[in-house]
Design an enzyme around this catalytic site. Sequence first.
Site, PDB file in Angstrom:
ATOM      1  N   ILE A  60      31.078  35.704  40.762  1.00  0.00           N
ATOM      2  CA  ILE A  60      32.394  35.556  41.395  1.00  0.00           C
ATOM      3  C   ILE A  60      33.025  36.892  41.748  1.00  0.00           C
ATOM      4  O   ILE A  60      33.951  36.957  42.533  1.00  0.00           O
ATOM      5  CB  ILE A  60      33.384  34.737  40.531  1.00  0.00           C
TER       6      ILE A  60
ATOM      7  N   GLN B 210      32.039  41.242  42.230  1.00  0.00           N
ATOM      8  CA  GLN B 210      31.119  42.355  42.111  1.00  0.00           C
ATOM      9  C   GLN B 210      31.926  43.629  42.207  1.00  0.00           C
ATOM     10  O   GLN B 210      32.619  43.873  43.180  1.00  0.00           O
ATOM     11  CB  GLN B 210      30.101  42.284  43.263  1.00  0.00           C
ATOM     12  N   GLY B 211      31.883  44.425  41.174  1.00  0.00           N
ATOM     13  CA  GLY B 211      32.637  45.671  41.193  1.00  0.00           C
ATOM     14  C   GLY B 211      31.692  46.843  41.077  1.00  0.00           C
ATOM     15  O   GLY B 211      30.481  46.689  41.110  1.00  0.00           O
TER      16      GLY B 211
ATOM     17  N   ALA C  46      30.803  46.581  37.104  1.00  0.00           N
ATOM     18  CA  ALA C  46      30.502  45.313  36.456  1.00  0.00           C
ATOM     19  C   ALA C  46      30.383  44.180  37.455  1.00  0.00           C
ATOM     20  O   ALA C  46      30.886  44.255  38.569  1.00  0.00           O
ATOM     21  CB  ALA C  46      31.589  44.985  35.437  1.00  0.00           C
TER      22      ALA C  46
ATOM     23  N   ASP D  48      44.661  49.608  32.157  1.00  0.00           N
ATOM     24  CA  ASP D  48      44.646  49.165  33.550  1.00  0.00           C
ATOM     25  C   ASP D  48      45.595  47.989  33.738  1.00  0.00           C
ATOM     26  O   ASP D  48      45.206  46.933  34.220  1.00  0.00           O
ATOM     27  CB  ASP D  48      43.205  48.772  33.939  1.00  0.00           C
TER      28      ASP D  48
END
Lengths: 228, 201
Positions: B8, B10-11, B14, B112
């Site tokens: 769901i 994509q970074g 991670a 964050d």
Amino acid sequence: MQTHSFELFPDRGLIHIFLFSEVKNSSELRKRLLSHDTELSYAFINARILDVFQLLIAINCALHNEKCSILKTRNINSEIVYNLSPNTNINEALRRFGISDDSTNIIVVKVGGEANEIKSHLTSLIQGTETSLENLFKFGDLGIIKKYYRVDNKVNDVKEILNIIVGSMAVKIEITADPISNPLLASGGCSVYFKKTLSKLIDKVVKEFGDKMILASITFGLNRSTAG
Amino acid sequence: MTENAILIKQGAEARVYTTPFLTKKAIIKERFGKAYRHPILDKKLTARRITQARVDTPVLYFVDMENNKIYMEFIEGKVVKDLILENKEIKKAEKIGIAIARMHSVDVIHGDLTTSNLLLRDSNKSLVVIDFGLSYISSLPEDKAVDLYVLERAFLSTHPNFENMFAEILEAYAKNYKASKEILAKFADVRLRGRKRNMVG
């Protein structure tokens, strides 16, 4: 009886979970387990846990450790019992979550195998009545559960307690360190205390000497990362 | 990982999947960043502290250190960012303030804080704090002040018309955290100089 398949370990087949009440021969079973009787290749668990999900988490962890060859205990069965514990003390885990001589309600877990065969074998082994796992909540002992998992006494919602339990099983920690998460063991947490004191000290000095301190801290090789 | 896992997000560091897991729906967070020091180990203590402080966060189901994956509860809820953008239920300021206060009271710095990392649970409307990927433990007022500052910056850039809401968050924070005075004083400093420390000399 319940049968579960574990998404992460399809090769391991089905996992069967049985609940027995009014068990009369726990001490005999325990003795045989202690002598590593191979006929008893099941995980025997004291039924005073909170929820089947708690058990599923422990089984999942045990299967993982087995697959990665990092079992902490003798075999997959003891590993399941061990993984119910929130810390890494094996002895304590087996004592608390395994069966004891006077256990009357016990859970039996079998990894793999065929349900009916296991069932008939278990009925010959265990002098007790097999009952639906839906009755599990009747055998739970909230007081003991809270003590074992260090759940704050103010928390009384069963769902919230289960969340705390599952979380603490997932982050099984070494018995040491953190005085906040482990208040009873605060005395063992000197390194964390030391760090905290150090970081407070640095903060104080920074406040007093301001930017000069930063220069000093670089000189002394002290910085926020060592203190934080 | 299971075949049923659905990617769901994509970074850079991670990937996030949803998956069925032991009778429930779960989130998998997979780390692949190489410079990842002590992947999950030092997150353990943070996780414990957070639960003790009674901040609502996703329940951790399983930590797979061999494959750098974390399995956790899938939260049925809405992202606070979207709620604010839709102009809905802006009464969340107090909840946010309390959650941050509790977190800081056990020395957990989120690292964050943005309105995308805050969810509102559908079932009981509880405020859930997510993504502790950048979190660390510190008792320094400075670090806590920077944490607040990060949220303020995020707030002003994503929700420029909701300055009042941030003020309310700070108010709730101050009210629910005994040691907040020093932190808010630091916060004022940080605001003047920005996130980075002054380096003189």
